[in-house]
Design an enzyme around this catalytic site. Structure first.
Site, PDB file in Angstrom:
ATOM      1  N   ASP A 236       0.950  -1.115   0.110  1.00  0.00           N
ATOM      2  CA  ASP A 236      -0.098   0.007   0.057  1.00  0.00           C
ATOM      3  C   ASP A 236       0.958   1.242   0.011  1.00  0.00           C
ATOM      4  O   ASP A 236       2.068   1.280   0.503  1.00  0.00           O
ATOM      5  CB  ASP A 236      -0.833  -0.048   1.175  1.00  0.00           C
ATOM      6  CG  ASP A 236      -2.072   0.727   1.251  1.00  0.00           C
ATOM      7  OD1 ASP A 236      -2.012   1.475   0.214  1.00  0.00           O
ATOM      8  OD2 ASP A 236      -3.095   0.599   1.926  1.00  0.00           O
TER       9      ASP A 236
ATOM     10  N   ASP B 288     -10.408   2.151  -3.718  1.00  0.00           N
ATOM     11  CA  ASP B 288     -10.985   2.078  -2.370  1.00  0.00           C
ATOM     12  C   ASP B 288     -12.515   2.198  -2.328  1.00  0.00           C
ATOM     13  O   ASP B 288     -13.187   1.787  -1.504  1.00  0.00           O
ATOM     14  CB  ASP B 288     -10.436   2.911  -1.464  1.00  0.00           C
ATOM     15  CG  ASP B 288      -9.228   2.810  -0.719  1.00  0.00           C
ATOM     16  OD1 ASP B 288      -8.969   1.475  -1.070  1.00  0.00           O
ATOM     17  OD2 ASP B 288      -8.520   3.053  -0.356  1.00  0.00           O
TER      18      ASP B 288
HETATM   19  C1  DGJ Z   1      -5.622   1.956   1.836  1.00  0.00           C
HETATM   20  C2  DGJ Z   1      -6.214   0.830   1.100  1.00  0.00           C
HETATM   21  O1  DGJ Z   1      -6.397   1.157  -0.216  1.00  0.00           O
HETATM   22  C3  DGJ Z   1      -7.075   0.069   1.656  1.00  0.00           C
HETATM   23  O2  DGJ Z   1      -7.590  -1.179   0.988  1.00  0.00           O
HETATM   24  C4  DGJ Z   1      -6.734  -0.378   2.908  1.00  0.00           C
HETATM   25  O3  DGJ Z   1      -5.354  -1.380   2.711  1.00  0.00           O
HETATM   26  C5  DGJ Z   1      -6.140   0.696   3.828  1.00  0.00           C
HETATM   27  N1  DGJ Z   1      -5.196   1.613   3.042  1.00  0.00           N
HETATM   28  C6  DGJ Z   1      -5.517   0.119   5.151  1.00  0.00           C
HETATM   29  O4  DGJ Z   1      -4.985   1.325   6.001  1.00  0.00           O
END
Ligand code: DGJ
Length: 754
Positions: free
Chosen positions: A464, A524
């Site tokens: 991430d 997301d």
């Molecule tokens: C952002 C990501 O896009 C999410 O899927 C998740 O992993 C969160 N961060 C976790 O903090």
């Protein structure tokens, strides 16, 4: 094949050709990018400019580059269009052709930028300027794409500051529209289409990364191009940092396309004897519309971008705990979720954020890699052992590029974080970026991430990155080179570890990351309906094998939309299926539906992930298809239902017109609670809409939905297969499509004829 004759260069295979020639003044004149042609076709392509137009301002005695279609151009030579290169010196570099080299393979980039791999041929054109500088233009021909990059060598005795350096420049002729993909967090991939005019269109990112604001990929299409007809070209850049493309039409109707690293805040001091290498720019061409272009781009990415180990290797169905647990979990909670995930058919359990340091919210702990023993008393290996006993692989989340100020790492090494010089700390999601241009920072990340992967026998990593920053300035490119170094050192020795990259969703969905991570978390935004649009738009430039797509809860946390479970699954099929919500409260009917979804996806997984992908015609909503080896799977996704919707059809493509096919809809179940008091119309007893009978029926009663079977020739089906009515009315018929708003169906089309 590369052909060279009388100063004409042709790169050609059965799908594509790229042709240019050296003019009498040593410039490179672009001749053709498109359909396969012959080297003797030169005369058909070369523009005829007679005595030129008006006052040109070109060097005396030379032809007028201002009007020529060029492969590269220099400032100060009479070409007032965008220049691909700017240096800090007073006399602009004027490069003239000197020689060429041919290779029957790709030529390695030395500075660590990732590049396309596999079968290819490369042509290197060497140009020099009187002031001891040389420019090397690399053209690499793959089966469905041509890539270009430029290398600048400083052969002078002093340092030169490179202020702008594009990977490629090309002038083509024609009337084109450009489509770019823009957006933001949870709003990725919004297409914007415009006519290419004389002011030009810039597609650029300056956030330090490729960004969700402007994806580096873009498309040029003839104004009347459709999904199946017309000339369409796709462009992209194998780079994850600030990118820049400009497409601009000249008065003479030439369209200049430049692609490369964004010049905003960029400068690179190049010492004597040193070289600067640019990232590889990718171009595909098709005369078969947007669909043909996508197919060529998909093939190129699957065969020449994705790491070799993952070519055609099926990706696991995963469960990710993030949307179900966030930071609040214990080992026993994870194991109970894992048991359910296994029962449903998942193959991989991914533990997302919150497993290390004091990471109980997004405010602390980032950068510390010690396992949080309160949550995981048996460590990573203990959790992995339990998952392994259940028959699940173990996947783990990291965010290695950033640090929370409230972390042991920051307290120990505040100087490792990138901060502005004015002493004001500007955080994004409570984070600062680590300075990946520092070798000690890179070593720290490589050591710790590698140790955790090995300790936990981790088979999948979610990488991430949630902090974009315009403050990177001139060091942005060094950061990106540092990132590639880290990725190469961790995953190079562990090719079988599946890497899914993520940047607050699709904030770094680019070919550079895909060279290391075969898949990317698309957004997301996990609302199925919005996600359908994001996946659909991604499909123009990226294959389904790269698009992480999970089924999430309904009502959805970002939209409150209550999308049917069937549709949530159907949409995720057109990507890499995963589940990401709390499984504890699943009813027996939902459990059954999900088991069905996973079994179905596994059966057709190879087609979904690597089959030939098509966007289909649909009177309303979105329709897509994957196919291969006599089987096609088509999906039709609707938005709002209408009371009197009219007749509808499915329009599959790519079938053999003469063969007979059988169509069968995927079995989907309806939740009886959806019908509330309407149930009284079909039940012999009077029921209360929110009463125990309806609630119990909702949990256990399975109503088949939208059953459709049809045997017909490919010709008939491609003309449009009639679909079951979507009329809601009262009464129940298992053949009707009754899911209401946001309904969808999947149709499997098979033939036994060989
Ligand atoms: C952002 C990501 O896009 C999410 O899927 C998740 O992993 C969160 N961060 C976790 O903090």
């Amino acid at each position: 094949m590369i052909q060279i004759k009388n100063n004409v260069f042709l790169l050609k295979n059965e799908n594509i050709s790229y042709m240019f020639r050296v003019t009498k003044d040593g410039n490179l004149e672009h001749l053709h990018f498109g359909a396969p042609v012959e080297i003797d076709d030169e005369d058909a392509f070369a523009v005829r400019y007679g005595v030129g137009w008006g006052s040109t301002g070109g060097p005396e005695g030379e032809e007028f580059p201002m009007y020529l279609p060029m492969e590269w151009s220099s400032l100060g030579r009479g070409d007032y269009r965008e220049s691909p290169m700017e240096l800090d010196q007073e006399i602009p570099a004027a490069f003239k052709y000197t020689s060429y080299k041919e290779y029957d393979h790709t030529v390695a980039i030395e500075c660590g930028l990732p590049q396309a791999h596999g079968d290819a041929e490369t042509l290197e054109i060497i140009m020099t300027s009187p002031s001891q500088m040389s420019l090397h233009l690399f053209y690499t021909l793959f089966d469905t794409a041509v890539t270009r990059r430029a290398v600048f060598r400083n052969e002078t005795r002093r340092s030169i500051n490179v202020e702008k350096m594009m990977s490629s420049m090309m002038d083509i002729q024609g009337d084109y529209e450009i489509t770019t993909y823009n957006g933001a967090w949870i709003a990725e991939m919004q297409p914007y289409r415009a006519k290419v005019g004389m002011s030009g269109i810039v597609n650029e990112s300056t956030t330090g990364f490729s960004s969700a604001l402007h994806n580096p990929g873009f498309i040029l299409s003839e104004p009347d191009a459709t999904e199946t007809d017309g000339v369409v070209m796709g462009f992209n850049l194998i780079y994850s940092g600030n990118h820049y493309s400009r497409v601009q039409r000249s008065n003479e109707g030439l369209i200049r396309i430049v692609q490369g690293i964004s010049p905003v805040s960029f400068d690179w001091l190049l010492g004597p004897g040193k070289q600067f290498e640019t990232p590889e720019a990718v171009m595909v061409w098709s005369a078969s519309g947007f669909g043909g272009m996508s197919e060529n781009m998909h093939r190129f990415i699957n065969e020449h971008i994705i790491p070799q180990y993952w070519h055609n290797r099926e990706r696991p169905v995963l469960y990710n705990d993030w949307e179900g647990c966030m930071f609040d979990f214990t080992e026993s909670k994870l194991i109970s979720l894992a048991k359910k995930a296994k029962e449903l058919g998942c193959e991989l359990f991914v533990l997302d954020d919150g497993w290390f340091g004091e990471r109980n919210s997004d405010k602390a702990g980032l950068g510390d890699y010690n396992v949080n023993k309160k949550k995981l008393p048996n460590g990573l290996s203990g959790l992995q052992k339990k998952l392994g006993d259940l028959g699940l692989d173990f996947g783990l989340w990291f965010e290695p590029e950033a640090v929370n100020p409230d972390s042991d790492l920051f307290r120990k090494h505040p100087d490792w974080a990138i901060q502005s010089d004015d002493g004001v700390t500007v955080l994004g999601r409570n984070e600062l970026l680590l300075d990946l241009s520092l070798p000690e920072v890179r070593d720290y990340i490589v050591e710790n991430v590698s140790r955790c992967i090995d300790e936990g026998k981790v088979s999948y990593v979610k990488w991430d990155m949630n902090r974009h920053s315009t403050a990177l300035g001139a060091s942005a490119h060094r950061y990106i080179l540092g990132l590639y170094d880290v990725l190469r050192r961790i995953f190079g020795p562990r090719p079988e570890v599946l890497l899914e990259s993520c940047s607050s969703g699709g904030n770094r969905f680019d070919l550079g990351m895909l060279c290391f991570s075969p898949q990317i978390w698309a957004s997301d935004n996990t609302d199925a309906v919005e996600r359908c649009r994001i996946q659909y738009q991604l499909s123009y430039l990226y294959p389904l094998s790269t698009i992480g797509a999970h089924v999430s809860a309904a009502p959805h946390s970002q939209t409150l939309r209550d999308t049917p479970l069937s549709t949530r699954g159907n949409i995720s099929f057109f990507g890499l299926l995963g589940y990401e919500f709390d499984l504890a409260d699943l009813t027996p009917v939902e459990t059954d539906e999900i088991k069905n979804q996973i079994a179905f996806y596994k059966k057709y997984r190879n087609l979904f992930q690597f089959g030939s992908f098509r966007r289909l015609k649909a009177a309303e909503g979105i329709s897509m298809q994957v196919s291969g080896d006599g089987t096609a799977v088509a999906g039709l996704f609707h938005e709002l239902v209408h009371a009197a919707p009219g007749y509808e059809r499915l329009y599959p493509r790519g079938l053999d017109p003469k063969k007979v096919y059988s169509v069968l809809s995927r079995r989907q179940l309806l939740n009886a609670t959806k019908f509330g008091g309407l149930l009284r119309h079909v039940l012999p007893i009077r029921v209360k809409p929110d009463g125990a009978v309806v609630r119990t029926a909702g949990k256990i009663y399975r109503m088949n939905d939208a059953v459709r079977e049809c045997d017909a020739t490919g010709a008939a089906l491609m003309s449009g297969m009639s679909l079951n009515a979507r009329f809601m009315g009262t009464g129940y018929d298992p053949s009707m499509r009754m899911q209401g708003d946001f309904s969808s169906n999947i149709y499997v089309i098979t033939t036994e004829e060989t």
